[in-house]
Write a protein that holds these residues in place. Structure first.
Motif, PDB file in Angstrom:
ATOM      1  N   LEU A 176      12.464  74.331  45.215  1.00 41.85           N
ATOM      2  CA  LEU A 176      13.703  73.729  44.760  1.00 41.85           C
ATOM      3  C   LEU A 176      14.094  72.608  45.696  1.00 41.85           C
ATOM      4  CD1 LEU A 176      16.337  76.112  43.510  1.00 41.85           C
ATOM      5  CD2 LEU A 176      14.759  74.750  42.156  1.00 41.85           C
ATOM      6  N   MET A 177      13.834  72.842  47.095  1.00 43.58           N
ATOM      7  CA  MET A 177      14.056  71.724  47.998  1.00 43.58           C
ATOM      8  C   MET A 177      13.007  70.541  47.964  1.00 43.58           C
ATOM      9  SD  MET A 177      15.820  73.801  51.144  1.00 43.58           S
ATOM     10  CE  MET A 177      15.992  72.226  52.234  1.00 43.58           C
ATOM     11  N   LEU A 178      11.860  71.088  48.127  1.00 41.44           N
ATOM     12  CA  LEU A 178      10.733  70.283  48.394  1.00 41.44           C
ATOM     13  C   LEU A 178       9.808  69.678  47.261  1.00 41.44           C
ATOM     14  CD1 LEU A 178       9.145  72.695  51.442  1.00 41.44           C
ATOM     15  CD2 LEU A 178      10.683  70.273  51.577  1.00 41.44           C
ATOM     16  N   VAL A 179       9.934  70.320  46.143  1.00 46.68           N
ATOM     17  CA  VAL A 179       9.698  69.840  44.658  1.00 46.68           C
ATOM     18  C   VAL A 179      10.496  69.400  43.695  1.00 46.68           C
ATOM     19  CG1 VAL A 179       8.016  70.622  42.971  1.00 46.68           C
ATOM     20  CG2 VAL A 179       7.493  71.479  45.343  1.00 46.68           C
ATOM     21  N   ALA A 180      11.332  70.323  43.472  1.00 51.53           N
ATOM     22  CA  ALA A 180      12.273  69.985  42.294  1.00 51.53           C
ATOM     23  C   ALA A 180      13.086  68.928  42.665  1.00 51.53           C
ATOM     24  CB  ALA A 180      13.151  71.272  41.833  1.00 51.53           C
ATOM     25  N   SER A 181      13.935  68.763  43.611  1.00 48.44           N
ATOM     26  CA  SER A 181      14.729  67.708  44.232  1.00 48.44           C
ATOM     27  C   SER A 181      14.164  66.396  44.213  1.00 48.44           C
ATOM     28  CB  SER A 181      15.490  68.084  45.383  1.00 48.44           C
ATOM     29  OG  SER A 181      16.360  66.967  45.821  1.00 48.44           O
ATOM     30  N   PRO A 182      13.001  66.141  44.870  1.00 49.94           N
ATOM     31  CA  PRO A 182      12.379  64.949  45.084  1.00 49.94           C
ATOM     32  C   PRO A 182      11.787  64.282  43.728  1.00 49.94           C
ATOM     33  CG  PRO A 182      11.147  66.412  46.720  1.00 49.94           C
ATOM     34  CD  PRO A 182      12.449  67.033  45.920  1.00 49.94           C
ATOM     35  N   LEU A 183      11.088  65.540  43.069  1.00 50.94           N
ATOM     36  CA  LEU A 183      10.593  64.964  41.613  1.00 50.94           C
ATOM     37  C   LEU A 183      11.443  64.763  40.567  1.00 50.94           C
ATOM     38  CD1 LEU A 183       8.123  65.117  39.807  1.00 50.94           C
ATOM     39  CD2 LEU A 183       8.435  67.465  39.282  1.00 50.94           C
ATOM     40  N   THR A 184      12.730  65.310  40.724  1.00 52.72           N
ATOM     41  CA  THR A 184      13.907  65.101  39.822  1.00 52.72           C
ATOM     42  C   THR A 184      14.551  63.519  40.093  1.00 52.72           C
ATOM     43  OG1 THR A 184      14.415  67.293  39.615  1.00 52.72           O
ATOM     44  CG2 THR A 184      16.078  65.302  38.865  1.00 52.72           C
ATOM     45  N   LEU A 185      14.468  63.254  41.490  1.00 52.18           N
ATOM     46  CA  LEU A 185      14.893  62.162  41.831  1.00 52.18           C
ATOM     47  C   LEU A 185      13.808  60.907  41.300  1.00 52.18           C
ATOM     48  CD1 LEU A 185      16.546  59.990  43.621  1.00 52.18           C
ATOM     49  CD2 LEU A 185      15.060  60.519  45.848  1.00 52.18           C
ATOM     50  N   ALA A 186      12.361  61.069  41.628  1.00 58.74           N
ATOM     51  CA  ALA A 186      11.484  60.083  41.119  1.00 58.74           C
ATOM     52  C   ALA A 186      11.588  59.688  39.661  1.00 58.74           C
ATOM     53  CB  ALA A 186      10.146  60.744  41.423  1.00 58.74           C
ATOM     54  N   LEU A 187      11.885  60.599  38.721  1.00 56.85           N
ATOM     55  CA  LEU A 187      11.824  60.595  37.483  1.00 56.85           C
ATOM     56  C   LEU A 187      13.303  59.964  37.016  1.00 56.85           C
ATOM     57  CD1 LEU A 187      10.221  63.923  36.123  1.00 56.85           C
ATOM     58  CD2 LEU A 187       9.252  61.752  36.140  1.00 56.85           C
ATOM     59  N   PHE A 188      14.140  60.180  37.743  1.00 58.69           N
ATOM     60  CA  PHE A 188      15.522  59.415  37.380  1.00 58.69           C
ATOM     61  C   PHE A 188      15.319  58.096  37.739  1.00 58.69           C
ATOM     62  CE2 PHE A 188      19.660  58.094  38.464  1.00 58.69           C
ATOM     63  CZ  PHE A 188      20.640  58.597  37.436  1.00 58.69           C
ATOM     64  N   VAL A 189      14.615  57.732  38.704  1.00 58.81           N
ATOM     65  CA  VAL A 189      14.464  56.051  39.161  1.00 58.81           C
ATOM     66  C   VAL A 189      13.672  55.830  38.086  1.00 58.81           C
ATOM     67  CG1 VAL A 189      13.395  54.754  40.865  1.00 58.81           C
ATOM     68  CG2 VAL A 189      14.921  56.412  41.810  1.00 58.81           C
ATOM     69  N   LEU A 190      12.710  56.464  37.469  1.00 59.92           N
ATOM     70  CA  LEU A 190      11.783  55.879  36.757  1.00 59.92           C
ATOM     71  C   LEU A 190      12.513  55.564  35.258  1.00 59.92           C
ATOM     72  CD1 LEU A 190       8.773  55.279  35.470  1.00 59.92           C
ATOM     73  CD2 LEU A 190       8.599  57.779  34.866  1.00 59.92           C
ATOM     74  N   TYR A 191      13.158  56.534  34.686  1.00 55.40           N
ATOM     75  CA  TYR A 191      14.144  56.554  33.447  1.00 55.40           C
ATOM     76  C   TYR A 191      14.985  55.442  33.695  1.00 55.40           C
ATOM     77  CZ  TYR A 191      18.105  57.204  30.619  1.00 55.40           C
ATOM     78  OH  TYR A 191      18.948  56.888  29.642  1.00 55.40           O
ATOM     79  N   SER A 192      15.607  55.099  34.955  1.00 54.49           N
ATOM     80  CA  SER A 192      16.648  54.150  35.016  1.00 54.49           C
ATOM     81  C   SER A 192      15.942  52.756  34.896  1.00 54.49           C
ATOM     82  CB  SER A 192      17.207  54.371  36.509  1.00 54.49           C
ATOM     83  OG  SER A 192      18.113  55.655  36.547  1.00 54.49           O
TER      84      SER A 192
END
Length: 233
Positions: A176-192
């Motif tokens: 969750l810390m090393l994969v889920a959180s940064p991956l979610t951030l990257a996809l959120f930036v892409l969507y925005s």
């Protein structure tokens, strides 16, 4: 005189056993899987039958899952189905988060446990807000969308920090810390970066696709949490 001892009694100085989690919490934890599944099925099915929708005086048709956000299904002919699906899946998801943490053996970090609970529950609660306040209530709808899609970045980070100190959850906590959180951030930036109202209104762009990728990724981690908590003894 013979003295008998109870072999089941705890020895002096031994750690007090932690009571087993209540069996009902295992089934409650499945809500973290079922809530996202319900929402996903709803937007897939309704996206195939939506004739379009009106927002801000613009009639957007045909509905495209590539260009249009999921929230568009909460308007027009599909609103009577999508908005209740948002609310129901969100409520089930919140209950699921509570069930997941009830299945985690307490590690003594009570404050961190409560912060993790609140942050993890905020994402499915965002579905409830989005369902109660569709696109024609833009401020509240945006707040719900941010809870749903943005807060998991922090939620996965804090929950991972808590879970890595809990018995049997260390590896998942690190994921969750090393994969889920940064991956979610990257996809959120892409969507925005791909969302633009004028482009969406014209039926162009890929905002619908990037939003769905983000949703599926977030939902996948919640489903994994729920399934792991359900299966864990």
């Amino acid at each position: 005189m013979t003295i008998t001892t109870d072999s089941t009694a705890p020895r002096a100085g031994a750690a007090t056993p932690v009571p087993a989690r209540r069996p009902g919490a295992a089934y409650l934890a499945l809500g973290a899987l079922l809530g996202p599944a319900l929402c996903t099925v709803a937007w897939i099915v309704l996206g195939l039958v939506s004739p379009g929708y009106s927002i801000g005086g613009d009639w957007i048709s045909p509905y495209s899952a590539i260009a249009q956000p999921i929230s568009g299904l909460g308007m027009g002919a599909t609103a009577a189905y999508m908005n209740p699906a948002f609310v129901l899946s969100g409520l089930v998801g919140v209950a699921g988060v509570a069930g997941v943490l009830a299945r985690v053996r307490r590690s003594g970090r009570r404050a961190l446990r409560w912060v993790a609970l609140v942050l993890l529950a905020a994402s499915p609660a965002g579905l409830v807000v989005a369902g109660l306040f569709p696109l024609d209530s833009p401020v509240l709808h945006l707040a719900g969308g941010t809870m749903l899609l943005g807060l998991p970045v922090l939620g996965f980070l804090v929950a991972g920090s808590y879970l890595r100190g809990a018995a049997g959850w260390a590896r998942f906590g690190r994921l969750l810390m090393l994969v889920a959180s940064p991956l979610t951030l990257a996809l959120f930036v892409l969507y925005s970066a791909t969302f633009d109202h004028s482009v969406v209104a014209a039926g162009h762009g890929v905002a619908g696709l990037t939003q769905r990728l983000l949703c599926v990724e977030i939902f996948g981690w919640y489903a994994a949490l729920g399934w792991r908590a359900f299966r864990r003894r």
